[in-house]
Enzyme design. Structure first.
Site, PDB file in Angstrom:
ATOM      1  CG  ASP A  46      -2.020  -0.977   1.207  1.00 14.68           C
ATOM      2  OD1 ASP A  46      -2.050  -1.789   0.268  1.00 14.68           O
ATOM      3  OD2 ASP A  46      -2.857  -0.955   2.125  1.00 14.68           O
ATOM      4  CG  HIS A 195       2.288  -0.140   4.287  1.00 10.51           C
ATOM      5  ND1 HIS A 195       1.989  -1.116   5.214  1.00 10.51           N
ATOM      6  CD2 HIS A 195       1.158   0.625   4.162  1.00 10.51           C
ATOM      7  CE1 HIS A 195       0.737  -0.949   5.642  1.00 10.51           C
ATOM      8  NE2 HIS A 195       0.222   0.105   5.026  1.00 10.51           N
TER       9      HIS A 195
END
Length: 251
Positions: A46, A195
């Site tokens: 992300d 991430h």
């Protein structure tokens, strides 16, 4: 062989089972909490684009990843056009993570539409494709969010089964332990939250963990693959990619 109607009925029935990897709403939008296929792990990343996406790809050791992109979070998406096109060309799946990473449950319906439309427009300019896969920031959603996503044609909302907590300040060792537990659980499927904006994820956690997942027997695949027949092409084709001009800006 099962008929298509029987298969659809089975999928729908799964939404009634506690802990099921999928919840299907009447409008057809699905909330996905885990992969379906045994022996597969989907590592998802992300908050990009940023500086480390290609390092992530290199660390996947031939596997495929899923990148849920923002429009204007760490950097402006229009400043990473070549990077995004390279990820797509390399066979990784790209989805929407909103424009500016807000908690959508705190926004009005119009504001949610704006967050989605702006990043969709960026995808269309850069790739000629509209994303159909979505991850809500913070994993936070409610009925209003799901209704807006359905109105806009999204097919699936992805949460996760495992969280490395790399963006929450977890140590490298903690994140590695999460992936070690996944490796130890072979062949059960997993959908892992990472991430791409966290430098140690690509430089330490993945290099120290991917080989363990692969040695255990896992395939590292994108989310549309790990759903098997329930997956679909994660985009809507709009047209040819555009050419950057003065409108390709976040400001």
């Amino acid at each position: 062989m099962f008929s298509k109607s029987a298969i659809l009925a089975l999928i729908a029935s799964l939404s009634l089972i506690k802990g099921s990897p999928v919840t299907t709403r009447q409008n057809g939008l699905q909330v996905i909490n885990n992969c379906y296929n045994q022996g597969q792990v989907a590592l998802t990343f992300d908050d990009g684009p940023y500086n480390y996406e290609q390092d992530v790809v290199n660390a996947l050791n031939g596997g495929k990843g899923t990148f849920f992109l923002n429009g204007n979070n760490y950097v402006c998406i229009y400043d990473r056009v070549d990077q995004i096109r390279a990820l797509h060309d390399q066979g990784h799946t790209l989805g929407s993570h909103t424009w500016s990473h807000p908690d959508l449950t705190k926004l009005s319906e119009d504001q949610i539409h704006q967050e989605l439309e702006k990043v969709e427009n960026a995808f269309i300019k850069i790739l000629g494709l509209k994303p159909l896969y979505f991850r809500p920031p913070y994993g936070s959603y409610n009925d209003q969010v799901l209704n807006v996503l359905a109105q806009r044609g999204y097919k699936k909302v992805f949460i996760w089964s495992d969280d490395t907590q790399d963006a929450s300040g977890a140590t490298v060792q903690f994140s590695e332990n999460v992936l070690q537990q996944v490796a130890n659980d072979y062949p059960n499927p997993h959908l892992v939250l990472d991430h791409s904006v966290i430098q140690t994820t690509s430089s330490e956690v993945l290099p120290n963990s991917v080989w363990k997942l692969q040695q255990a027997g896992y395939q590292l695949v994108a989310v549309d693959t790990c759903l098997g027949d329930a997956g679909e092409w994660p985009y809507e084709y709009i047209g040819e990619p555009g050419t950057p001009d003065g409108s390709w800006t976040c400001y």
